[in-house]
Structures are given as structure tokens and as C-alpha cells.
Design a protein around this motif. Structure first.
Motif, PDB file in Angstrom:
ATOM      1  N   ASN A  47       0.832  -1.207   0.000  1.00 50.80           N
ATOM      2  CA  ASN A  47       0.000   0.000   0.000  1.00 50.80           C
ATOM      3  C   ASN A  47       0.862   1.250   0.000  1.00 50.80           C
ATOM      4  OD1 ASN A  47       0.681  -0.363   2.954  1.00 50.80           O
ATOM      5  ND2 ASN A  47      -0.507   1.529   3.079  1.00 50.80           N
ATOM      6  N   ASP A  95      -4.794   3.530  -4.250  1.00 51.23           N
ATOM      7  CA  ASP A  95      -5.208   2.131  -4.292  1.00 51.23           C
ATOM      8  C   ASP A  95      -4.035   1.241  -3.898  1.00 51.23           C
ATOM      9  OD1 ASP A  95      -3.756   2.683  -6.557  1.00 51.23           O
ATOM     10  OD2 ASP A  95      -5.115   1.722  -7.959  1.00 51.23           O
ATOM     11  N   THR A 151      -5.127  -5.385  -8.015  1.00 50.37           N
ATOM     12  CA  THR A 151      -5.419  -4.086  -7.412  1.00 50.37           C
ATOM     13  C   THR A 151      -6.597  -4.233  -6.464  1.00 50.37           C
ATOM     14  OG1 THR A 151      -4.587  -2.887  -9.336  1.00 50.37           O
ATOM     15  CG2 THR A 151      -6.071  -1.693  -7.867  1.00 50.37           C
ATOM     16  N   THR A 152      -6.464  -3.650  -5.280  1.00 54.32           N
ATOM     17  CA  THR A 152      -7.495  -3.820  -4.259  1.00 54.32           C
ATOM     18  C   THR A 152      -7.865  -2.465  -3.645  1.00 54.32           C
ATOM     19  OG1 THR A 152      -8.067  -5.053  -2.244  1.00 54.32           O
ATOM     20  CG2 THR A 152      -5.758  -4.478  -2.533  1.00 54.32           C
ATOM     21  N   SER A 178      -8.784   1.143  -1.865  1.00 52.75           N
ATOM     22  CA  SER A 178      -8.141   2.458  -1.920  1.00 52.75           C
ATOM     23  C   SER A 178      -8.182   3.140  -0.560  1.00 52.75           C
ATOM     24  CB  SER A 178      -8.828   3.347  -2.948  1.00 52.75           C
ATOM     25  OG  SER A 178      -8.609   2.860  -4.262  1.00 52.75           O
TER      26      SER A 178
END
Length: 269
Positions: free
Chosen positions: A90, A105, A118-119, A121
Motif C-alpha cells: 500500500n 489504491d 489491485t485492491t 483504496s
């Protein structure tokens, strides 16, 4: 593992000896993150959004393999080993410690598939002096950051394993560990874990200490469960070289892939 791509071995005997390996890897930077995600295996984020795995678990030279490409350049980002052994990265920015090019994100790396996803935000940038630490309930606390922003705040990330596998995205009910060792666990010893439902998997994660883009305390172990049940017997890591003495989070997983809130256990003779 230096940002130049050179790698070294430190022998602590006597006054100590530092030896340079022949094997090298791609160039990195002092503000890019790395983390040990399994015994003797490091995920290292390098320049140009490249990631590599450095495996030094063997007796000879380390082995370097590609670990995919991140979607974002994450200078001053953090890497956190989750309760299931995946790595969550992150924060960071493509321009260093500035909000220009900041990455809100986050990305999840699966060591079994070598893929990045991608996970979730964040709402604020996490840059220099930010931190990211796995919590005992399986969530991740991110916080801090200085420079363009003075972040005297934190945010919580919920990994996918905390949710039901349904279209509603509702939080799953976590198993409950009802019995785990209260006494210190020695290395290479069997011990029992009991939960309120069938245990399909047990993982062990050392309590983290993260600073300057690096969590030097993280250790992850997937402890073998031979026969699932409400009470299972597992074995502690073999040596202090693999699992330094100290406190670890013990997670019991149900058949749906949901972890318990961890019990804190202590390893060391």
C-alpha cells in the motif's frame, strides 16, 4: 539485498564476515519495500514497478525469480504479510515523498499464482515514515507519514478473507479459538489448538515492527494440519533461525477460508 542489486551473506561468527554473492538482481532503491513472506524467501519491489523473489533457503547462492509487475510505482510504500501468506502493498508515490503520483489504491500479491491484484483504496497518501502492521483480527492498520502531509491518523484495511464469498460482500463470522498454548512453545514441538468449529488450516505470523518501508520482524508459517477437526495438532517451526524467539499471532482457519481472531503465543525455549 542492496538497492544496487548486489547481495551479501553475513557470518556472525567471531568478529563477523561479510561475503558478496555472485548472484545479483535488478536495481532497486532505498525507498522501495521488501518483505520476507516465507522462510528464506523475500519479495522485493524494484525499480520500474518490477518485483522479484529472492530465495536464500538453500545452502548455496540465492535464487532470484520474477514476481510480476505492480500497477503503480510505490516509493515509500509498505509491504505487509497477511494472515494467509499473501503480501499486501500500500501507499507510495511515483515521485518519491510527494503527493504528485501518489498511489491511493493498494495491491495484493499471491505467492501461489505470482499475480498482482489491485485492491482497496485509501483516503490519504501514505509516504515517508508511514507504517503498515497486521492486526490480530486479520485486518491491517496503516498510519502516519511525514513530508508533504503530516498524517497523525490511521486507516484499516480489510483483506478479502474477512468477507463472505457472496454478492453482498458481507463480513464473515470468524471462528473462535477456544484453547491455545498459554505457556512458552519450544521450537520443533507439537502443540494443540481448539476452535468452536472445524479447523482446516493454521497459520503463524510474527508480530510486526515496520519502519522506513521495511518490516524486519515479519515471519510467516503455514503449519501442517494433517486431519481437520475442532482440535488439531500442529508443530512449531524447527529452529530459532527460522522463528526468532518472541510473540506470534496464531490463526485458525475454517473450511470457508475465514481466519479466527489470533491468539498471541510465545515461541522460545
Amino acid at each position: 539485498l542492496a538497492y544496487s542489486g548486489l547481495m551479501y551473506k553475513l557470518n556472525t561468527a567471531g568478529t563477523g564476515t561479510l561475503t558478496k554473492y555472485t548472484m545479483t538482481t535488478s536495481a532497486g532503491d532505498t525507498n522501495l519495500t521488501s518483505v520476507m513472506f516465507a522462510p528464506g524467501r523475500i519479495l522485493s519491489v524494484r525499480k520500474k514497478k518490477e518485483a522479484v523473489v529472492v530465495d536464500f533457503s538453500g545452502p548455496g547462492e540465492p535464487v532470484v525469480s520474477a514476481a510480476g509487475t505492480l500497477a503503480k510505482d510505490r516509493q515509500y510504500g509498505n509491504a505487509t504479510v497477511l494472515a494467509d501468506g499473501q503480501v499486501w502493498v500500500n501507499g507510495g508515490s511515483s515521485t518519491g515523498n510527494t503527493v504528485d503520483g501518489m498511489a491511493l489504491d493498494s495491491e495484493l500479491w499471491n505467492p501461489d499464482t505470482n499475480k498482482w491484484t489491485t485492491t482497496a483504496s485509501a483516503t490519504v497518501a501514505r509516504l515517508y515514515h508511514s507504517t503498515s502492521v497486521l492486526l490480530a483480527d486479520g485486518r491491517v492498520l496503516t498510519g502516519g507519514g511525514t513530508g508533504p502531509l503530516t498524517n497523525l491518523n490511521g486507516e484499516i484495511y480489510y483483506p478479502p478473507y474477512l468477507f463472505n464469498a457472496d454478492a453482498n460482500g458481507s463480513l464473515a463470522v470468524q471462528p473462535v479459538i477456544t484453547n491455545a498454548p498459554a505457556a512458552v512453545i519450544d521450537w520443533d514441538k507439537n502443540f494443540s489448538v481448539t476452535a468452536n468449529e472445524t479447523i482446516a488450516k493454521v497459520t503463524l505470523v510474527r508480530a510486526g515492527v515496520a519502519t522506513h518501508n521495511f518490516n524486519n520482524e515479519t515471519r510467516f508459517f503455514n503449519l501442517t494440519v494433517s486431519t481437520p477437526g475442532k482440535t488439531v495438532t500442529v508443530r512449531s517451526p524447527e529452529t530459532a533461525n527460522l522463528a526468532p524467539p518472541g510473540f506470534y499471532m496464531l490463526f485458525a482457519w475454517n473450511a470457508a477460508g475465514v481466519p479466527s481472531v489470533a491468539k498471541m503465543v510465545r515461541i522460545g525455549a
